[in-house]
Scaffold this motif. Structure first.
Motif, PDB file in Angstrom:
ATOM      1  N   SER A 180       0.845  -1.198   0.000  1.00  0.00           N
ATOM      2  CA  SER A 180       0.000   0.000   0.000  1.00  0.00           C
ATOM      3  C   SER A 180       0.881   1.248   0.000  1.00  0.00           C
ATOM      4  N   THR A 181       0.304   2.367  -0.431  1.00  0.00           N
ATOM      5  CA  THR A 181       1.047   3.624  -0.496  1.00  0.00           C
ATOM      6  C   THR A 181       0.330   4.683   0.324  1.00  0.00           C
ATOM      7  N   GLU A 182       1.113   5.650   0.784  1.00  0.00           N
ATOM      8  CA  GLU A 182       0.544   6.774   1.528  1.00  0.00           C
ATOM      9  C   GLU A 182       1.097   8.078   0.966  1.00  0.00           C
ATOM     10  N   VAL A 183       0.274   9.118   1.031  1.00  0.00           N
ATOM     11  CA  VAL A 183       0.664  10.445   0.572  1.00  0.00           C
ATOM     12  C   VAL A 183       0.011  11.473   1.495  1.00  0.00           C
ATOM     13  N   ARG A 184       0.670  12.601   1.649  1.00  0.00           N
ATOM     14  CA  ARG A 184       0.082  13.699   2.416  1.00  0.00           C
ATOM     15  C   ARG A 184      -0.400  14.782   1.460  1.00  0.00           C
ATOM     16  N   PHE A 185      -1.546  15.337   1.785  1.00  0.00           N
ATOM     17  CA  PHE A 185      -2.129  16.447   1.040  1.00  0.00           C
ATOM     18  C   PHE A 185      -2.081  17.664   1.954  1.00  0.00           C
ATOM     19  N   TYR A 186      -1.204  18.632   1.613  1.00  0.00           N
ATOM     20  CA  TYR A 186      -1.028  19.856   2.400  1.00  0.00           C
ATOM     21  C   TYR A 186      -1.828  20.993   1.774  1.00  0.00           C
ATOM     22  N   PHE A 187      -2.249  21.955   2.594  1.00  0.00           N
ATOM     23  CA  PHE A 187      -2.912  23.132   2.048  1.00  0.00           C
ATOM     24  C   PHE A 187      -2.535  24.363   2.850  1.00  0.00           C
ATOM     25  N   ASP A 188      -2.461  25.488   2.150  1.00  0.00           N
ATOM     26  CA  ASP A 188      -2.041  26.763   2.727  1.00  0.00           C
ATOM     27  C   ASP A 188      -2.959  27.857   2.202  1.00  0.00           C
ATOM     28  N   ALA A 189      -4.242  27.676   2.485  1.00  0.00           N
ATOM     29  CA  ALA A 189      -5.285  28.594   2.020  1.00  0.00           C
ATOM     30  C   ALA A 189      -6.484  28.410   2.944  1.00  0.00           C
ATOM     31  N   PRO A 190      -7.416  29.333   2.923  1.00  0.00           N
ATOM     32  CA  PRO A 190      -8.630  29.138   3.721  1.00  0.00           C
ATOM     33  C   PRO A 190      -9.288  27.798   3.379  1.00  0.00           C
ATOM     34  N   PHE A 191      -9.829  27.126   4.410  1.00  0.00           N
ATOM     35  CA  PHE A 191     -10.493  25.847   4.153  1.00  0.00           C
ATOM     36  C   PHE A 191     -11.714  25.687   5.031  1.00  0.00           C
ATOM     37  N   SER A 192     -12.573  24.785   4.584  1.00  0.00           N
ATOM     38  CA  SER A 192     -13.806  24.478   5.281  1.00  0.00           C
ATOM     39  C   SER A 192     -14.011  22.967   5.242  1.00  0.00           C
ATOM     40  N   THR A 193     -14.766  22.477   6.210  1.00  0.00           N
ATOM     41  CA  THR A 193     -15.136  21.062   6.174  1.00  0.00           C
ATOM     42  C   THR A 193     -16.635  20.973   5.927  1.00  0.00           C
ATOM     43  N   SER A 194     -17.246  19.926   6.366  1.00  0.00           N
ATOM     44  CA  SER A 194     -18.661  19.672   6.080  1.00  0.00           C
ATOM     45  C   SER A 194     -19.594  20.709   6.675  1.00  0.00           C
ATOM     46  N   GLU A 195     -19.120  21.427   7.661  1.00  0.00           N
ATOM     47  CA  GLU A 195     -19.945  22.467   8.274  1.00  0.00           C
ATOM     48  C   GLU A 195     -19.912  23.693   7.366  1.00  0.00           C
ATOM     49  N   PRO A 196     -20.949  23.972   6.612  1.00  0.00           N
ATOM     50  CA  PRO A 196     -20.891  25.000   5.573  1.00  0.00           C
ATOM     51  C   PRO A 196     -20.648  26.421   6.066  1.00  0.00           C
ATOM     52  N   ASP A 197     -20.964  26.702   7.314  1.00  0.00           N
ATOM     53  CA  ASP A 197     -20.771  28.060   7.823  1.00  0.00           C
ATOM     54  C   ASP A 197     -19.416  28.253   8.485  1.00  0.00           C
ATOM     55  N   TRP A 198     -18.577  27.216   8.500  1.00  0.00           N
ATOM     56  CA  TRP A 198     -17.291  27.309   9.175  1.00  0.00           C
ATOM     57  C   TRP A 198     -16.153  27.349   8.154  1.00  0.00           C
ATOM     58  N   TRP A 199     -15.288  28.353   8.263  1.00  0.00           N
ATOM     59  CA  TRP A 199     -14.080  28.471   7.436  1.00  0.00           C
ATOM     60  C   TRP A 199     -12.928  28.888   8.327  1.00  0.00           C
ATOM     61  N   LEU A 200     -11.762  28.281   8.156  1.00  0.00           N
ATOM     62  CA  LEU A 200     -10.548  28.779   8.787  1.00  0.00           C
ATOM     63  C   LEU A 200      -9.840  29.611   7.738  1.00  0.00           C
ATOM     64  N   THR A 201      -9.800  30.906   7.942  1.00  0.00           N
ATOM     65  CA  THR A 201      -9.249  31.795   6.925  1.00  0.00           C
ATOM     66  C   THR A 201      -7.866  32.310   7.283  1.00  0.00           C
ATOM     67  N   GLU A 202      -7.606  32.557   8.525  1.00  0.00           N
ATOM     68  CA  GLU A 202      -6.306  33.070   8.986  1.00  0.00           C
ATOM     69  C   GLU A 202      -6.059  32.535  10.383  1.00  0.00           C
ATOM     70  N   GLY A 203      -4.834  32.632  10.822  1.00  0.00           N
ATOM     71  CA  GLY A 203      -4.539  32.315  12.211  1.00  0.00           C
ATOM     72  C   GLY A 203      -3.969  30.930  12.403  1.00  0.00           C
ATOM     73  N   ASP A 204      -4.077  30.448  13.609  1.00  0.00           N
ATOM     74  CA  ASP A 204      -3.479  29.199  14.042  1.00  0.00           C
ATOM     75  C   ASP A 204      -4.116  28.010  13.323  1.00  0.00           C
ATOM     76  N   PRO A 205      -3.336  27.255  12.526  1.00  0.00           N
ATOM     77  CA  PRO A 205      -3.928  26.116  11.817  1.00  0.00           C
ATOM     78  C   PRO A 205      -4.411  25.017  12.748  1.00  0.00           C
ATOM     79  N   ASP A 206      -3.884  24.974  13.985  1.00  0.00           N
ATOM     80  CA  ASP A 206      -4.363  23.980  14.942  1.00  0.00           C
ATOM     81  C   ASP A 206      -5.851  24.140  15.222  1.00  0.00           C
ATOM     82  N   ALA A 207      -6.373  25.340  15.041  1.00  0.00           N
ATOM     83  CA  ALA A 207      -7.801  25.576  15.274  1.00  0.00           C
ATOM     84  C   ALA A 207      -8.674  24.770  14.315  1.00  0.00           C
ATOM     85  N   GLY A 208      -8.130  24.379  13.184  1.00  0.00           N
ATOM     86  CA  GLY A 208      -8.893  23.602  12.215  1.00  0.00           C
ATOM     87  C   GLY A 208      -8.867  22.108  12.457  1.00  0.00           C
ATOM     88  N   LEU A 209      -7.968  21.632  13.326  1.00  0.00           N
ATOM     89  CA  LEU A 209      -7.829  20.191  13.524  1.00  0.00           C
ATOM     90  C   LEU A 209      -9.101  19.503  14.000  1.00  0.00           C
TER      91      LEU A 209
END
Length: 116
Positions: A33-62
């Motif tokens: 089996s193989t593994e890969v990491r997908f990194y991102f350095d931009a605002p992101f959101s998950t399934s919660e449509p009203d939630w976006w992490l736009t700036e600040g501590d990336p740990d807040a998105g974990l």
């Protein structure tokens, strides 16, 4: 790696490397089996449509990314502006990454890297 290759892979890791959140994906179809990491350095959101992490501590998105742990990718939708949405399992779970860099983005808005 092509984005479309994520379809059928599942999330095995969630974290932050320096300031970049990432998801680790595993593909059990090849041997070994193989593994890969997908990194991102931009605002992101998950399934919660009203939630976006736009700036600040990336740990807040974990906590939001943790909901994707163990889920399998069923679709990847990429727009012309480099924004993308990764859809998981039943279609309700998703990760959306903006194509717009923040004031602190140091390179591309998302990329693949080694998982180890």
């Amino acid at each position: 790696m092509q984005l479309e290759a994520l379809v059928g892979q599942f999330v095995v890791e969630i974290g932050v490397r320096q300031v970049w959140p990432f998801l680790g994906f595993c593909d059990n179809r090849p041997t070994p089996s193989t593994e890969v990491r997908f990194y991102f350095d931009a605002p992101f959101s998950t399934s919660e449509p009203d939630w976006w992490l736009t700036e600040g501590d990336p740990d807040a998105g974990l906590p939001h990314l943790l909901e994707l742990n163990g889920m399998t990718v069923t679709a990847v939708e990429r727009a012309e502006d480099r924004s993308l949405t990764i859809v998981f399992d039943d279609g309700d779970a998703r990760l959306t990454v903006s194509g717009e860099p923040t004031a602190h983005t140091t390179g591309d808005v998302w990329w693949f890297g080694s998982a180890g």
